[in-house]
Scaffold this motif. Structure first.
Motif, mmCIF file in Angstrom:
data_model
loop_
_atom_site.group_PDB
_atom_site.id
_atom_site.type_symbol
_atom_site.label_atom_id
_atom_site.label_comp_id
_atom_site.label_asym_id
_atom_site.label_seq_id
_atom_site.Cartn_x
_atom_site.Cartn_y
_atom_site.Cartn_z
ATOM 1 N N ASN A 125 0.826 -1.213 0.000
ATOM 2 C CA ASN A 125 0.000 0.000 0.000
ATOM 3 C C ASN A 125 0.859 1.262 0.000
ATOM 4 O OD1 ASN A 125 -2.451 -1.428 0.081
ATOM 5 N ND2 ASN A 125 -2.240 -1.705 2.287
ATOM 6 N N HIS A 126 2.044 1.172 0.538
ATOM 7 C CA HIS A 126 2.996 2.284 0.424
ATOM 8 C C HIS A 126 4.413 1.741 0.576
ATOM 9 C CE1 HIS A 126 3.384 2.543 4.898
ATOM 10 N NE2 HIS A 126 2.097 2.282 4.885
ATOM 11 N N GLU A 127 5.341 2.320 -0.163
ATOM 12 C CA GLU A 127 6.745 1.925 -0.186
ATOM 13 C C GLU A 127 7.592 3.167 -0.446
ATOM 14 O OE1 GLU A 127 8.319 -0.941 0.222
ATOM 15 O OE2 GLU A 127 6.890 -2.571 -0.115
ATOM 16 N N GLY A 128 8.885 3.041 -0.167
ATOM 17 C CA GLY A 128 9.819 4.094 -0.540
ATOM 18 C C GLY A 128 10.350 3.805 -1.925
ATOM 19 N N GLN A 129 11.283 2.889 -1.977
ATOM 20 C CA GLN A 129 11.754 2.332 -3.248
ATOM 21 C C GLN A 129 12.112 0.880 -2.935
ATOM 22 O OE1 GLN A 129 15.660 3.122 -4.662
ATOM 23 N NE2 GLN A 129 15.076 3.119 -6.832
ATOM 24 N N PRO A 130 11.223 -0.053 -3.226
ATOM 25 C CA PRO A 130 11.398 -1.435 -2.754
ATOM 26 C C PRO A 130 12.659 -2.097 -3.303
ATOM 27 C CG PRO A 130 9.164 -1.045 -3.561
ATOM 28 C CD PRO A 130 9.985 0.123 -3.976
ATOM 29 N N MET A 131 13.534 -2.524 -2.397
ATOM 30 C CA MET A 131 14.752 -3.209 -2.806
ATOM 31 C C MET A 131 14.445 -4.514 -3.528
ATOM 32 S SD MET A 131 17.233 -1.269 -2.007
ATOM 33 C CE MET A 131 18.473 -2.456 -2.510
ATOM 34 N N VAL A 132 13.381 -5.197 -3.083
ATOM 35 C CA VAL A 132 13.063 -6.497 -3.696
ATOM 36 C C VAL A 132 12.695 -6.345 -5.175
ATOM 37 C CG1 VAL A 132 12.405 -7.727 -1.605
ATOM 38 C CG2 VAL A 132 10.713 -6.302 -2.773
ATOM 39 N N LEU A 133 12.123 -5.210 -5.537
ATOM 40 C CA LEU A 133 11.810 -4.984 -6.955
ATOM 41 C C LEU A 133 13.092 -4.854 -7.772
ATOM 42 C CD1 LEU A 133 8.799 -2.494 -7.039
ATOM 43 C CD2 LEU A 133 8.796 -4.964 -7.400
ATOM 44 N N LEU A 134 14.040 -4.113 -7.243
ATOM 45 C CA LEU A 134 15.317 -3.952 -7.942
ATOM 46 C C LEU A 134 16.014 -5.298 -8.097
ATOM 47 C CD1 LEU A 134 16.510 -0.744 -6.077
ATOM 48 C CD2 LEU A 134 15.751 -0.867 -8.460
ATOM 49 N N GLU A 135 15.947 -6.124 -7.055
ATOM 50 C CA GLU A 135 16.591 -7.445 -7.103
ATOM 51 C C GLU A 135 15.867 -8.366 -8.083
ATOM 52 O OE1 GLU A 135 18.202 -7.041 -2.507
ATOM 53 O OE2 GLU A 135 16.259 -7.951 -2.956
ATOM 54 N N ALA A 136 14.539 -8.268 -8.151
ATOM 55 C CA ALA A 136 13.782 -9.057 -9.123
ATOM 56 C C ALA A 136 14.141 -8.634 -10.545
ATOM 57 C CB ALA A 136 12.286 -8.898 -8.868
ATOM 58 N N ASN A 178 -0.314 0.174 -7.816
ATOM 59 C CA ASN A 178 -0.053 1.542 -8.272
ATOM 60 C C ASN A 178 0.133 2.485 -7.078
ATOM 61 O OD1 ASN A 178 0.235 3.851 -9.738
ATOM 62 N ND2 ASN A 178 -1.854 3.883 -10.560
ATOM 63 N N ILE A 179 1.347 2.445 -6.499
ATOM 64 C CA ILE A 179 1.727 3.364 -5.420
ATOM 65 C C ILE A 179 3.031 4.042 -5.840
ATOM 66 C CG2 ILE A 179 0.567 2.031 -3.603
ATOM 67 C CD1 ILE A 179 3.355 0.899 -2.876
ATOM 68 N N PRO A 180 3.326 5.244 -5.322
ATOM 69 C CA PRO A 180 4.487 5.994 -5.815
ATOM 70 C C PRO A 180 5.808 5.231 -5.745
ATOM 71 C CG PRO A 180 3.081 7.418 -4.515
ATOM 72 C CD PRO A 180 2.517 6.038 -4.378
ATOM 73 N N SER A 204 7.814 4.118 -9.126
ATOM 74 C CA SER A 204 9.075 4.773 -9.481
ATOM 75 C C SER A 204 10.112 3.780 -9.984
ATOM 76 C CB SER A 204 9.639 5.526 -8.260
ATOM 77 O OG SER A 204 10.045 4.613 -7.252
ATOM 78 N N VAL A 205 9.982 2.513 -9.597
ATOM 79 C CA VAL A 205 10.935 1.491 -10.038
ATOM 80 C C VAL A 205 10.580 0.931 -11.413
ATOM 81 C CG1 VAL A 205 11.955 -0.775 -9.500
ATOM 82 C CG2 VAL A 205 11.487 0.854 -7.647
ATOM 83 N N VAL A 206 9.295 0.627 -11.629
ATOM 84 C CA VAL A 206 8.931 -0.152 -12.815
ATOM 85 C C VAL A 206 8.312 0.664 -13.946
ATOM 86 C CG1 VAL A 206 8.599 -2.192 -11.382
ATOM 87 C CG2 VAL A 206 6.617 -0.774 -11.977
ATOM 88 N N GLU A 207 7.932 1.932 -13.667
ATOM 89 C CA GLU A 207 7.285 2.675 -14.756
ATOM 90 C C GLU A 207 8.267 2.884 -15.906
ATOM 91 O OE1 GLU A 207 5.909 6.432 -13.397
ATOM 92 O OE2 GLU A 207 7.878 7.169 -12.812
ATOM 93 N N GLY A 208 7.715 2.955 -17.092
ATOM 94 C CA GLY A 208 8.545 3.069 -18.289
ATOM 95 C C GLY A 208 8.804 1.730 -18.936
ATOM 96 N N GLY A 209 8.090 0.684 -18.484
ATOM 97 C CA GLY A 209 8.198 -0.593 -19.169
ATOM 98 C C GLY A 209 8.960 -1.676 -18.439
ATOM 99 N N TYR A 210 9.276 -1.475 -17.152
ATOM 100 C CA TYR A 210 10.056 -2.474 -16.424
ATOM 101 C C TYR A 210 9.189 -3.435 -15.614
ATOM 102 C CZ TYR A 210 13.964 0.481 -17.717
ATOM 103 O OH TYR A 210 14.891 1.180 -18.434
ATOM 104 N N VAL A 225 -0.656 -2.295 -11.633
ATOM 105 C CA VAL A 225 -2.092 -2.580 -11.562
ATOM 106 C C VAL A 225 -2.729 -1.739 -10.477
ATOM 107 C CG1 VAL A 225 -1.714 -4.952 -12.378
ATOM 108 C CG2 VAL A 225 -1.820 -4.499 -9.917
ATOM 109 N N ASP A 226 -4.038 -1.662 -10.524
ATOM 110 C CA ASP A 226 -4.780 -0.926 -9.504
ATOM 111 C C ASP A 226 -4.493 -1.529 -8.135
ATOM 112 O OD1 ASP A 226 -6.897 1.078 -8.844
ATOM 113 O OD2 ASP A 226 -7.860 -0.739 -8.049
ATOM 114 N N ASN A 227 -4.380 -0.660 -7.123
ATOM 115 C CA ASN A 227 -4.080 -1.133 -5.761
ATOM 116 C C ASN A 227 -5.356 -1.696 -5.134
ATOM 117 O OD1 ASN A 227 -2.925 -1.679 -3.319
ATOM 118 N ND2 ASN A 227 -2.869 0.460 -2.627
ATOM 119 N N SER A 228 -5.726 -2.879 -5.580
ATOM 120 C CA SER A 228 -6.952 -3.524 -5.114
ATOM 121 C C SER A 228 -6.850 -5.014 -5.378
ATOM 122 C CB SER A 228 -8.167 -2.955 -5.848
ATOM 123 O OG SER A 228 -8.094 -3.274 -7.228
#
Length: 838
Positions: free
Chosen positions: A754-765, A776-778, A782-788, A792-795
């Motif tokens: 529901n909220h994150e700073g910049q998730p390290m696990v996303l970068l590692e994935a 869809n939270i900021p 910020s990590v995946v937008e632009g095609g990475y 999806v809707d936060n639901s």
């Protein structure tokens, strides 16, 4: 209403009275408060010297050597000489009636008065944890020996922070007096302060060895009733007993002394120099005449010794300049090496190494052959460890410290690099720990010296495992003891913790001087250019960094911090009270740094009204990654096959007597395997993910969901899985040290936060090139937008849509993550925004 008013009044009265109650009942608090008053109000006594040796056990050693020299010096003999001694009976007879020799008990009021006011401080061990040197004072530390046994961080099977107070004392030392290069390098490096020690190293020799050269041998022999013409053997073993079994070693020593007396040529007198406990045992058994009194200085005693028997004691280094034989007796050498460790192998010492006492006796009776055999090695040791021992070490010390003369062998080890002090957080298993570990592994240590600060009083296994992963170039300072604070300061501090520093009144009331003092107590005289509160969750560390003496201060915001303050777990708000204080101190930092652009924008909305110049102060620095480590660990797959099932081991502990394994079946290729990694906490919202996944299972039966992590909601989530009939589809792995092996096995990573700073696990994935679904939270966007990845809707339905998209074979990631370029960008942002001193 009246009842509510009474409760409020009662609470306020308690708030006011609690500090006073603490002052009255807590002797340590009262002592520190008094010491703090002495520090701030009492003038420096210019011609006063405070001496301490072996924590006040005796008037001996290096401190005594300096004292004796000054007492006989025409310039200093009339100074006030203060000795910290637990027992006044240990005072040498000739000094008992000297008007300018004062005896104080360690940690007494008088002791603390002199500790705070004496111009000169001389110690061969450490002052108490609350010691805080004033600028006008000069602290000389003359350690009590050349280290043979491991010290500080080098000690095997040690308490990880046992060296805290030694570290604390070294950082306040103006002059560290050493016998040789080996000693100062070992002491400073094993206590993790070599690069930040700001005082002078004096490679000039130990004063106590001068005592051996200059002792009145006839007076010593007379005092010990040694007949004329008799040679002396000194047996000086290290104490290895325990408080509850003192007699064990003492009785052994008594039998060994009997054997020496009976089996060694009668041209020798046998003396025993032993620990206080053994000395008391001999005294009770009418054998105290065999023991050297503890009040007698060991080095003066060595002046009459013809053969020395010892084990792990550094006494033999002091004895070497006499060029007389040393016999090493250590029956428990292997055990000692295993438990403590040695810098020099016993077999390499300048004398025979004996494991049984018969060998000791045999070597004594063949001492001429022993001397000849070890002559070359003996000379090697003298050249390496005793090159300063000429009888003038004390003179050199006095000329340097008291008279200001410069010496060629007086220098500093502190580097000229930019110095960073950083609080990393509690080293929990979380993204902050991963982020700071990566940062510390990426910093250029040719340009920066980095020191981490830590409480050092937490025995959690995960903390020490994570701390062990940080770069070995990083020094770690551990806080020892607690605040030096006056009563009124403590009251004001408690008020800050209750209200925060939002109003003009609170900004004036908060005890900034108390925080400045505590930071100085922690770092001593070391100077740091940059201070970083990387955690951003602890009021204690935030106050210290906010008021620390830095050229630049930064604090990190690892999330939407207002959301973190409002986070609720088990009907409680774990961060609300702490963050209320932390938020109010943001204005005191030069940089308030979020970990992504979008998270920074959210935090600006929340804090722009309390941070002056927020447009320049509030910024973002993306998290560092360690792609080499991630790629390396994904290949380390420890598996175990049982009855055609292959298990990935998450725990693999074993000893000689047992084995402790745990794990889970590896993801199968014919299943669709989703994975979520994160703390089982409300903001990660695995509950929402499980509801969504239950819909996916209805569509596709061969789906699995691996949930990696621990947290407060584990029990609740396990019950939810059962109620949703997902027990055959959801696997809770718990916390695993290497999640990358499992991540590599899985097909798609899902983050439901529901909220994150910049998730390290996303970068590692992304490093492992995994398809990604995020809400869809900021922070995640910020990590995946632009095609990475797929946003999806936060639901629940949003997650269902995303997983359905993956199952149907649609492309989730349009772009490949350039982790090398990202890594360069991350560290350069850190240098530009955090480390730049322009």
């Amino acid at each position: 209403m009246a009842e509510k008013t009474r409760k409020i009044i009662k609470r306020k009265i308690k708030f006011v009275l609690d500090p006073l109650k603490k002052y009255i009942q807590d002797q340590e608090f009262r002592m520190r408060a008094t010491y703090t008053k002495f520090l701030e109000r009492k003038p420096i006594k210019e011609k006063t010297i405070l001496y301490e040796a072996y924590h006040g056990q005796s008037m001996t050693g290096n401190s005594y050597a300096v004292f004796k020299y000054l007492m006989n010096h025409p310039v200093y003999k009339n100074y006030t000489h203060v000795w910290a001694l637990k027992d006044e009976n240990t005072v040498h007879e000739e000094y008992k009636n000297k008007r300018n020799v004062i005896i104080v008990k360690p940690r007494s009021r008088k002791y603390n008065n002199y500790l705070a006011t004496a111009k000169y401080l001389i110690n061969d061990t450490t002052f108490p944890y609350y010691f805080q040197k004033r600028k006008e004072q000069i602290y000389t530390n003359i350690w009590h020996g050349t280290p043979l046994k491991h010290m500080g961080l080098d000690i095997k099977n040690r308490g990880l922070t046992d060296h805290r107070n030694i570290q604390h004392n070294f950082l306040y030392t103006d002059f560290m007096v050493n016998p040789n290069k080996f000693t100062y390098e070992t002491l400073l490096k094993s206590h993790d302060v070599y690069n930040i020690y700001s005082g002078y190293v004096m490679d000039t020799g130990y004063p106590r060895i001068d005592l051996m050269f200059n002792a009145d041998k006839d007076a010593i022999r007379k005092k010990l009733s040694i007949p004329e013409g008799k040679k002396v053997i000194l047996y000086a073993p290290t104490w290895r007993g325990k408080l509850n079994s003192k007699n064990d070693m003492s009785e052994t020593l008594m039998h060994e002394m009997d054997k020496l007396k009976n089996d060694v040529n009668d041209e020798y007198i046998i003396l025993l120099k032993t620990h206080y406990y053994a000395y008391e045992f001999f005294k009770k058994n009418g054998l105290s005449h065999l023991c050297v009194p503890n009040s007698m200085d060991t080095n003066e005693l060595l002046s009459i010794v013809d053969i020395l028997i010892t084990d792990y004691s550094s006494i033999f280094f002091d004895y070497l300049p006499k060029r007389k034989p040393v016999i090493f007796y250590a029956y428990d050498a292997e055990e000692y090496e295993f438990n403590r460790g040695m810098y020099i192998d016993m077999e390499d010492l300048p004398g025979p190494f004996c494991k049984d006492f018969n060998s000791v006796v045999s070597n004594i009776n063949n001492i001429d052959n022993v001397t000849l055999k070890y002559k070359e090695r003996y000379e090697y040791f003298i050249n390496k460890f005793n090159y300063n021992d000429d009888g003038n070490a004390t003179k050199r010390l006095v000329e340097t410290i008291f008279e200001g003369k410069s010496l060629n062998n007086c220098f500093k080890t502190c580097t000229n690099k930019i110095k960073i002090l950083i609080y990393c957080g509690g080293f929990f298993n979380n993204g902050i720990t991963t982020s700071v570990t990566n940062l510390l592994n990426n910093i250029d240590y040719n340009k920066y010296d980095v020191t981490a600060v830590d409480y050092g009083n937490d025995n959690r296994k995960e903390k020490w495992e994570n701390l062990a992963k940080i770069n070995k170039n990083v020094s770690v300072l551990y806080r020892v003891g607690t605040w030096n604070a006056k009563l009124f300061e403590w009251c004001r501090h408690r008020l800050l913790l209750r209200r925060g520093a939002y109003t003009d009144f609170m900004k004036k009331v908060m005890p900034s001087e108390m925080y400045e003092r505590e930071m100085k107590r922690l770092i001593g005289q070391s100077a740091f250019d940059i201070g970083i509160d990387f955690s951003g969750y602890s009021p204690f560390w935030t106050t210290l960094f906010a008021f620390g003496d830095f050229k630049k201060r930064s604090i990190y915001l690892h999330n939407d911090m207002v959301e973190q303050a409002n986070k609720k777990v088990n009907n409680k708000y774990p961060h609300r009270n702490n963050l209320k204080v932390v938020f109010s101190l943001y204005r005191l930092f030069d940089k308030v740094v979020s970990v992504s652009k979008l998270t920074n924008e959210q935090n600006i909305k929340n804090f722009s009204d309390i941070i002056d110049n927020y447009q320049t102060k509030m910024d973002f620095v993306i998290n560092n990654i360690n792609y080499n480590k991630t790629l390396e660990l994904k290949e380390i797959k420890k598996t175990l096959k049982i009855e055609n099932h292959i298990y990935l081991l998450s725990k693999n502990e074993y000893s000689k007597s047992n084995i402790n394994l745990s794990g889970f079946e590896i993801p199968k290729d014919d299943n669709i395997n989703f994975i979520n990694i994160g703390r089982l906490e409300p903001e990660k919202d695995q509950e929402k993910l499980l509801y969504a996944f239950s819909e996916i299972v209805k569509i596709k039966q061969n789906t699995k969901l691996y949930i990696v992590g621990q947290g407060a909601l584990k029990g609740y989530l396990e019950k939810l899985v059962k109620s949703l009939d997902l027990e055959d589809h959801v696997i809770f792995t718990g916390q695993i040290s290497n999640p990358y092996a499992l991540l590599d096995y899985c097909d798609c990573f899902v983050l439901s936060s529901n909220h994150e700073g910049q998730p390290m696990v996303l970068l590692e994935a992304l490093i492992l090139d995994k398809p990604i679904i995020v809400t869809n939270i900021p922070g995640s966007r910020s990590v995946v937008e632009g095609g990475y990845g797929t946003i999806v809707d936060n639901s629940i339905q949003g997650l269902v849509d995303g997983m359905t998209k993956f199952i149907s074979g649609q492309q989730m990631n349009e772009k490949t993550f350039d982790y090398k370029e990202y890594s360069k960008q991350a560290i350069n942002m850190f240098y530009d925004k955090i480390c730049s001193l322009k």
